[in-house]
Design an enzyme around this catalytic site. Structure first.
Site, PDB file in Angstrom:
ATOM      1  N   TYR A 161      -1.710 126.339  38.626  1.00  0.00           N
ATOM      2  CA  TYR A 161      -0.896 126.934  37.696  1.00  0.00           C
ATOM      3  C   TYR A 161      -1.341 128.211  37.359  1.00  0.00           C
ATOM      4  CZ  TYR A 161       1.204 127.543  33.148  1.00  0.00           C
ATOM      5  OH  TYR A 161       1.898 127.771  31.967  1.00  0.00           O
ATOM      6  N   LYS A 165       0.888 131.641  37.946  1.00  0.00           N
ATOM      7  CA  LYS A 165       1.150 132.449  36.723  1.00  0.00           C
ATOM      8  C   LYS A 165       0.499 133.943  36.948  1.00  0.00           C
ATOM      9  CE  LYS A 165       3.814 129.833  34.110  1.00  0.00           C
ATOM     10  NZ  LYS A 165       5.370 130.377  33.998  1.00  0.00           N
TER      11      LYS A 165
END
Length: 291
Positions: A161, A165
């Site tokens: 993640y 991001k």
């Protein structure tokens, strides 16, 4: 009259949480909303809420991870409202594990939804807006990407993640630099709000207070997203905003720090003191979440 009157916005992952808040907030400011979510029933419920409040919206469950799917979403927006001026890339997914426990599927799923999902609709809409600009049409287009504090500072147990991001934050810089000539601004947002993701990860922290200001209400974050989607934000591009409750800031990303120049090649053995000096004279990085 709202600040997004007659503008059409496509919001991905809008069947709940932040996406739902964005849909309601955009509609309240006069925008037509395409509520995109793979859960069609959830998208339809948000549309019903928008319509009940006097707004205009359609539900859409098109695939954001393929160019064909993205084209279908844009086509639906154009068929319903004539055009689309704003894209909010909000959809996301988690597959949290410590780095050494990640599987290929854990990694690829997060990359596909976040990075590929951010690419496809922006690419389809960007080409549409470029054609409009080259044809002499005034374009006031907006792309709002979603990064996170995890992507900016890191977060233990979320390396897939975090990487996705962080990639989105970097993608925003390039999109802003390349697309500005066509009347397109691109900014990113690192939101902090109560969503299915945060309720699962830190339920006690994000639960609503018994009284007083609810700092974790997703509608707090929606305000800056709506403003960025309006024509009022035309001079703002390539920025990364952080928002939570009543707090708003612009992230200060990687930049070249203090330079020590020998004027010749450094020998490996002499670099220890040089690196120590550079670190001592630099601003310490924020701590990784979870450390």
């Amino acid at each position: 009259m709202g600040i997004c009157e007659q503008r059409t916005v496509i919001i991905t992952g809008a069947g709940g949480g932040l996406g739902r808040a964005y849909a309601l907030a955009f509609a309240a400011e006069g925008a037509n909303v395409v509520v995109n979510d793979i859960r069609h029933d959830a998208a339809a419920e948000v549309v019903a809420d928008v319509v009940a409040a006097g707004g205009h919206a359609i539900a859409n469950d098109g695939d954001i991870t393929s160019l064909a799917g993205a084209q279908g979403i844009v086509d639906a927006a154009v068929a319903a409202f004539g055009d689309a001026q704003v894209l909010v890339n909000n959809a996301g997914v988690l597959r949290d594990r410590m780095f050494l426990s990640l599987t290929e599927e854990d990694w690829d799923t997060v990359m596909r939804v976040h990075l590929r999902g951010h690419f496809c609709l922006a690419n389809v809409l960007g080409r549409r807006w470029r054609e409009q600009s080259k044809a002499g049409q005034k374009v006031e287009a907006r792309i709002i990407n979603t990064t996170s504090g995890a992507g900016l500072q890191g977060s233990i147990g979320q390396s897939n993640y975090v990487a996705a991001k962080a990639g989105i934050a970097g993608l925003t810089l390039i999109q802003a630099a390349e697309l500005g000539r066509y009347g397109i601004t691109v900014n990113s947002l690192a939101p902090a709000a109560r969503t299915a993701m945060t309720e699962g990860a830190m339920p006690d922290m994000v639960k609503p207070p018994e009284q007083g200001f609810d700092a974790w209400d997703p509608l707090n974050v929606a305000s800056i997203v709506v403003w960025l989607g309006s024509t009022q934000s035309s001079r703002v591009t390539g920025r990364c905003f952080e928002a939570k409750g009543g707090e708003l800031s612009i992230a200060d990303g990687w930049r070249t720090g203090r330079i020590l120049d020998k004027g010749a090649r450094w020998a490996p053995a002499e670099l220890g003191p040089v690196v120590e000096r550079l670190i001592a004279e630099s601003i310490p990085p924020q701590k990784v979440y979870g450390t």
